[in-house]
Design an enzyme around this catalytic site. Sequence first.
Site, PDB file in Angstrom:
ATOM      1  N   GLU A 215       9.379  -4.179  10.334  1.00 53.59           N
ATOM      2  CA  GLU A 215       9.816  -2.892   9.780  1.00 53.59           C
ATOM      3  C   GLU A 215      10.357  -1.997  10.895  1.00 53.59           C
ATOM      4  O   GLU A 215       9.686  -1.803  11.926  1.00 53.59           O
ATOM      5  CB  GLU A 215       8.622  -2.202   9.079  1.00 53.59           C
ATOM      6  CG  GLU A 215       9.002  -0.854   8.472  1.00 53.59           C
ATOM      7  CD  GLU A 215       7.989  -0.322   7.475  1.00 53.59           C
ATOM      8  OE1 GLU A 215       6.956  -0.984   7.223  1.00 53.59           O
ATOM      9  OE2 GLU A 215       8.233   0.784   6.942  1.00 53.59           O
TER      10      GLU A 215
ATOM     11  N   LYS B 103      -1.197  -9.410   3.156  1.00 54.24           N
ATOM     12  CA  LYS B 103      -0.426  -8.903   4.302  1.00 54.24           C
ATOM     13  C   LYS B 103      -1.277  -7.909   5.068  1.00 54.24           C
ATOM     14  O   LYS B 103      -1.939  -7.061   4.454  1.00 54.24           O
ATOM     15  CB  LYS B 103       0.868  -8.235   3.828  1.00 54.24           C
ATOM     16  CG  LYS B 103       1.664  -7.586   4.962  1.00 54.24           C
ATOM     17  CD  LYS B 103       3.090  -7.284   4.556  1.00 54.24           C
ATOM     18  CE  LYS B 103       3.281  -5.974   3.857  1.00 54.24           C
ATOM     19  NZ  LYS B 103       2.866  -4.777   4.628  1.00 54.24           N
TER      20      LYS B 103
ATOM     21  N   GLU C 163      -1.290  -5.357   8.702  1.00 60.11           N
ATOM     22  CA  GLU C 163      -0.487  -4.742   9.760  1.00 60.11           C
ATOM     23  C   GLU C 163      -1.155  -4.952  11.117  1.00 60.11           C
ATOM     24  O   GLU C 163      -2.381  -5.027  11.202  1.00 60.11           O
ATOM     25  CB  GLU C 163      -0.337  -3.237   9.498  1.00 60.11           C
ATOM     26  CG  GLU C 163       0.387  -2.921   8.206  1.00 60.11           C
ATOM     27  CD  GLU C 163       0.561  -1.416   7.991  1.00 60.11           C
ATOM     28  OE1 GLU C 163       0.208  -0.621   8.888  1.00 60.11           O
ATOM     29  OE2 GLU C 163       1.061  -1.049   6.913  1.00 60.11           O
TER      30      GLU C 163
ATOM     31  N   ASP D 203       0.841  -1.203   0.000  1.00 60.22           N
ATOM     32  CA  ASP D 203       0.000   0.000   0.000  1.00 60.22           C
ATOM     33  C   ASP D 203       0.877   1.255   0.000  1.00 60.22           C
ATOM     34  O   ASP D 203       0.375   2.381  -0.062  1.00 60.22           O
ATOM     35  CB  ASP D 203      -1.024  -0.005   1.144  1.00 60.22           C
ATOM     36  CG  ASP D 203      -0.401  -0.051   2.518  1.00 60.22           C
ATOM     37  OD1 ASP D 203       0.834  -0.188   2.623  1.00 60.22           O
ATOM     38  OD2 ASP D 203      -1.155   0.046   3.514  1.00 60.22           O
ATOM     39  N   SER D 204       2.214   1.050  -0.008  1.00 64.35           N
ATOM     40  CA  SER D 204       3.138   2.161  -0.267  1.00 64.35           C
ATOM     41  C   SER D 204       2.862   2.764  -1.631  1.00 64.35           C
ATOM     42  O   SER D 204       3.387   3.838  -1.950  1.00 64.35           O
ATOM     43  CB  SER D 204       4.591   1.680  -0.183  1.00 64.35           C
ATOM     44  OG  SER D 204       4.793   0.548  -1.019  1.00 64.35           O
TER      45      SER D 204
ATOM     46  N   ASP E  97      -0.936  -6.131   0.010  1.00 72.15           N
ATOM     47  CA  ASP E  97      -1.310  -5.500   1.281  1.00 72.15           C
ATOM     48  C   ASP E  97      -2.813  -5.327   1.398  1.00 72.15           C
ATOM     49  O   ASP E  97      -3.473  -4.913   0.439  1.00 72.15           O
ATOM     50  CB  ASP E  97      -0.696  -4.095   1.348  1.00 72.15           C
ATOM     51  CG  ASP E  97       0.563  -4.047   2.178  1.00 72.15           C
ATOM     52  OD1 ASP E  97       0.735  -4.899   3.069  1.00 72.15           O
ATOM     53  OD2 ASP E  97       1.381  -3.145   1.929  1.00 72.15           O
TER      54      ASP E  97
END
Length: 291
Positions: free
Chosen positions: A196, A127, A129, A59-60, A98
């Site tokens: 991270e 993925k 978070e 999602d960057s 993501d």
Amino acid sequence: MSVHTAPADPSPAARPVMTLPRLRDAAARGEKLAMLTCYDATFARVLDEAGVDILLVGDSLGNVIQGEASTLPVTVEQMAYHTRAVAQGKRHAFLITDMPFGSYESGPELAFASAAALMRAGAQMVKLEGGGYTAETVRFLVERGIPVCAHLGLTPQRVHAIGGYRVQGRDEAAAKVLLDDATALAQAGAAMLVLELVPSVLARRISTELPQLMTIGIGAGAGTTGQVLVLHDMLGLTGGTGAKRPRFVRDFTRVPGSEAQAPGLSIAQAVAAYVAAVKDGTFPDESVHGY
Ligand code: KIV
């Protein structure tokens, strides 16, 4: 801690199509896994041919593709769009996507609907978070055939709660929370864990104590199963336009040992140099980021 070895024959033709069991086998052999973010079909082909094991539709893309200040505006529909594009361009690499902000946090049912949309678009793993509170959701997805990569440490979707992009798990209490979260996520069935911006000692400890998890570090030292970077960072494309390039990133378009003005490597060569450096353990260099 296992000793890492280079793959026997890295030529594109000899490479197997990466599946979850093959990634596990490579990790069990001590091979370092090379992951990069990717957002379109052309780069997917270039990265795949250069030997990248895992492509992450991060999602960057909110930052590097859309020019947003954070990843928060990104939607499931946008992630699915880019996932489909990457899936069209890749041949060998494993594809992870993501789950964007707001697509899973309220519980397993919402998470399943979001993950299903991403898997339909071509993702082979999703993925998400967050810490132990996501374990129930991870279990729900894994039991329904959706492989999950967890993400701990600096979790950019919580940037406003954290107060910035800074190293996590520095003191003993915070390190314990991180280790407990990783344990809960492993027990819930997560196959992979992105770490991270955490101290390298902590990332190494989590990787050693939870061998069932393939750990992928970004700014987390050299002790993880593999490494990931944001593609635009490692190609030296970020840093000049407001998007800050983190200290732990290496610009792989620079010829090693050359002056700053030296002609850059081609993109394919730069990616191949990244894969080689991850595999032979010369990236990351723990003395550079200094956590
Ligand atoms: O969105 C992303 O690119 C990521 C990586 C930084 C791991 O989550």
